[in-house]
Design an enzyme around this catalytic site. Structure first.
Site, PDB file in Angstrom:
ATOM      1  N   ALA A  83      -6.677  38.974  15.880  1.00 36.77           N
ATOM      2  CA  ALA A  83      -7.257  40.318  15.832  1.00 36.77           C
ATOM      3  C   ALA A  83      -8.449  40.381  16.764  1.00 36.77           C
ATOM      4  O   ALA A  83      -9.300  39.492  16.744  1.00 36.77           O
ATOM      5  CB  ALA A  83      -7.693  40.669  14.402  1.00 36.77           C
ATOM      6  N   CYS A  84      -8.487  41.406  17.617  1.00 36.25           N
ATOM      7  CA  CYS A  84      -9.624  41.621  18.503  1.00 36.25           C
ATOM      8  C   CYS A  84     -10.246  42.976  18.181  1.00 36.25           C
ATOM      9  O   CYS A  84      -9.633  43.788  17.485  1.00 36.25           O
ATOM     10  CB  CYS A  84      -9.202  41.556  19.973  1.00 36.25           C
ATOM     11  SG  CYS A  84      -8.102  42.896  20.495  1.00 36.25           S
TER      12      CYS A  84
END
Length: 489
Positions: free
Chosen positions: A8-9
């Site tokens: 996840a960014c």
């Protein structure tokens, strides 16, 4: 061994999926198996209970709080930033295998705080203040992007269908001709304009959300709306979001009787936070920020000659420096913020930023095509994908190349993007769409010169990469020849 992972960014677009692909490829090369859950903007397919149960260890490659973390209770967990999975997936697997070999740590007892929703940013107690600010702002930008894409592209399409005068069309609630192109153009413009009006409130609301969770959303949104009403623009939205988050965080530190705790996050925090932020924005800081915003707009409109070229070069350097990271997003947010003013200088900046952001993947795709021997098989494969990524204005397509050879790739693409940004500003190319890459060229002012700037920067970056890699290749070839003739003592 068997692993599961979550990536996840902050924006949930490119890094999330590139990290997942890197982990999957590394696991395959190691003879291991891995199932990855990508918690990106497109949603995710949750890991099955069976996959989690069978896993020897868990990898969290995330710059945000992992959703559903409780599913992995009792499993060895390795945590790292999302870029670690892109740049050093092998190292993450080594850490995961080491963690799997150790006895599992005892799970901490559940607390009342654990029942509260997690923050959307991965900010720890001991993180530096600068890191916290960056994560808060990136969260606001990440929620902003869908509104930018929807509103900006709808407005751009409306101009393509009906010309720029479509902005003066009467409201479609009063007159809408479904049988004419102009009627549909007016409809697209008015829908896009409504979407664009949410930009500053969304930015402020989710900066506050990142700082103090859901009780801060209302104060943040209201502060952002006030910023729009008084003409403070994006700068006002940033300030309002930070104020709202800080106020709610302060309110949370006040000890209250146990009987009142249930209503605090639902009623008291939003109410008091909204009042305080509203007073600050209307009475204290709003007017000075509005004056600064007006001054910035005037400065952008007055840019010409050398000053415009230098600004374009600077924005180009920023777009290529970290390829989708905070510096890149700062340049992009600056350009998008200008779109709300509609000034000529702002439209030129948007064109320069998009052109410069397309250069890194396009140049590396070109370099890996014309000089294949200088690149690995994996890089040549990434190069084929980079053509489409670059054409679509997805700068992150250059990351695999930069991760493998940062000291040659990053300076090269920065040089190329700087050339493109400077030329785009010098040529006076304009753009009203905040995204789209090559697919919105018909909507660009001076499109041929825009393409000339794009091609020039791409050639500069590609030539620089090839030159620097050739120098390295020759030095490596010459090293054995030197060692073959040792100096006698």
């Amino acid at each position: 061994m068997k692993f599961v992972a979550i990536t996840a960014c902050p924006t949930g677009i490119a890094h999330t999926y590139m990290a997942a692909e890197s982990l999957e490829q590394t696991a395959k090369a190691n003879g291991d198996t891995i199932v990855v859950e990508t918690q990106g903007s497109a949603g995710s397919e949750p890991l099955s209970a069976a996959d989690i149960a069978d896993a020897d260890a868990v990898i969290f490659a995330a710059d945000l709080a992992v959703q559903g973390r409780e599913r992995f209770a009792g499993k060895p967990i390795v945590e790292a930033p999302v870029k670690a999975a892109i740049n050093d997936a092998a190292g993450l697997f080594e850490r995961a295998k080491a963690a799997a070999a150790e006895p599992p740590a005892a799970e901490p007892a559940a607390s009342a705080a654990a029942a509260e929703p997690e923050l959307t940013t991965k900010v720890g107690e001991h993180d530096r203040f600068g890191s916290r600010i960056r994560q808060w702002l990136m969260t606001g930008v990440s929620y902003l992007i869908p509104f930018v894409a929807a509103g900006g592209l709808l407005i751009a399409v409306s101009f393509a269908l009906g010309g720029y005068k479509i902005a003066d069309a009467p409201s479609v609630t009063e007159h809408f001709d479904a049988g004419s192109l102009a009627g549909w153009a007016a409809l697209m413009y008015q829908i896009g304009s409504v979407a664009f009006k949410f930009l500053v409130p969304v930015l402020a609301g989710f900066i506050a959300f990142a700082m103090a969770d859901r009780p801060a959303i209302a104060p943040g949104f209201v502060g952002g709306a006030i910023a729009v009403a008084i003409g403070a623009g994006f700068l006002g939205g940033l300030v309002a979001g930070l104020f709202a988050g800080a106020v709610v965080l302060g309110l949370k530190k006040i000890r209250v009787p146990k009987a009142m705790r249930g209503i605090m996050p639902v009623v008291v925090y939003p109410l008091l936070g909204t009042v305080v932020v509203g007073v600050l924005m209307y009475v204290v800081v709003g007017k000075p920020i509005a004056i600064a915003t007006a001054g910035l707009t005037h400065w952008l409109n007055s840019l010409s000659g050398t000053s415009a070229v230098l600004l374009g070069a600077l924005l180009g350097l920023m777009m290529a420096f970290d390829m989708g990271g905070p510096v890149n997003k700062a340049a992009y947010a600056f350009a998008v913020g200008g779109l709300t003013t509609g000034s000529a200088g702002s439209l030129q900046i948007m064109a320069a930023v998009m052109a410069a952001g397309m250069v890194p993947p396009l140049s590396l795709a070109l370099a890996s095509t014309v000089r294949k021997k200088l690149f690995t098989a994996a890089e040549r494969e990434n190069g084929r994908a980079a053509w489409l990524l670059g054409a679509s204005f997805i700068t992150e397509g250059a990351i695999p190349f930069a991760a493998a050879d940062p000291f040659r790739v990053i300076p090269s693409i920065m040089a190329g993007s700087a050339v493109t940004g400077a030329l785009s500003m010098a040529f006076g190319a304009t753009l009203r769409a905040p995204h789209g890459g090559i697919f919105v060229v018909p909507l660009i002012g001076n499109p041929l010169l825009f393409l000339v700037a794009l091609v020039a920067g791409t050639l500069v970056a590609a030539a620089s990469v090839v030159l620097l890699k050739q120098v390295r290749s020759r030095s490596v070839e010459e090293t054995p020849a030197v060692s073959a003739h040792p100096v006698n003592a």
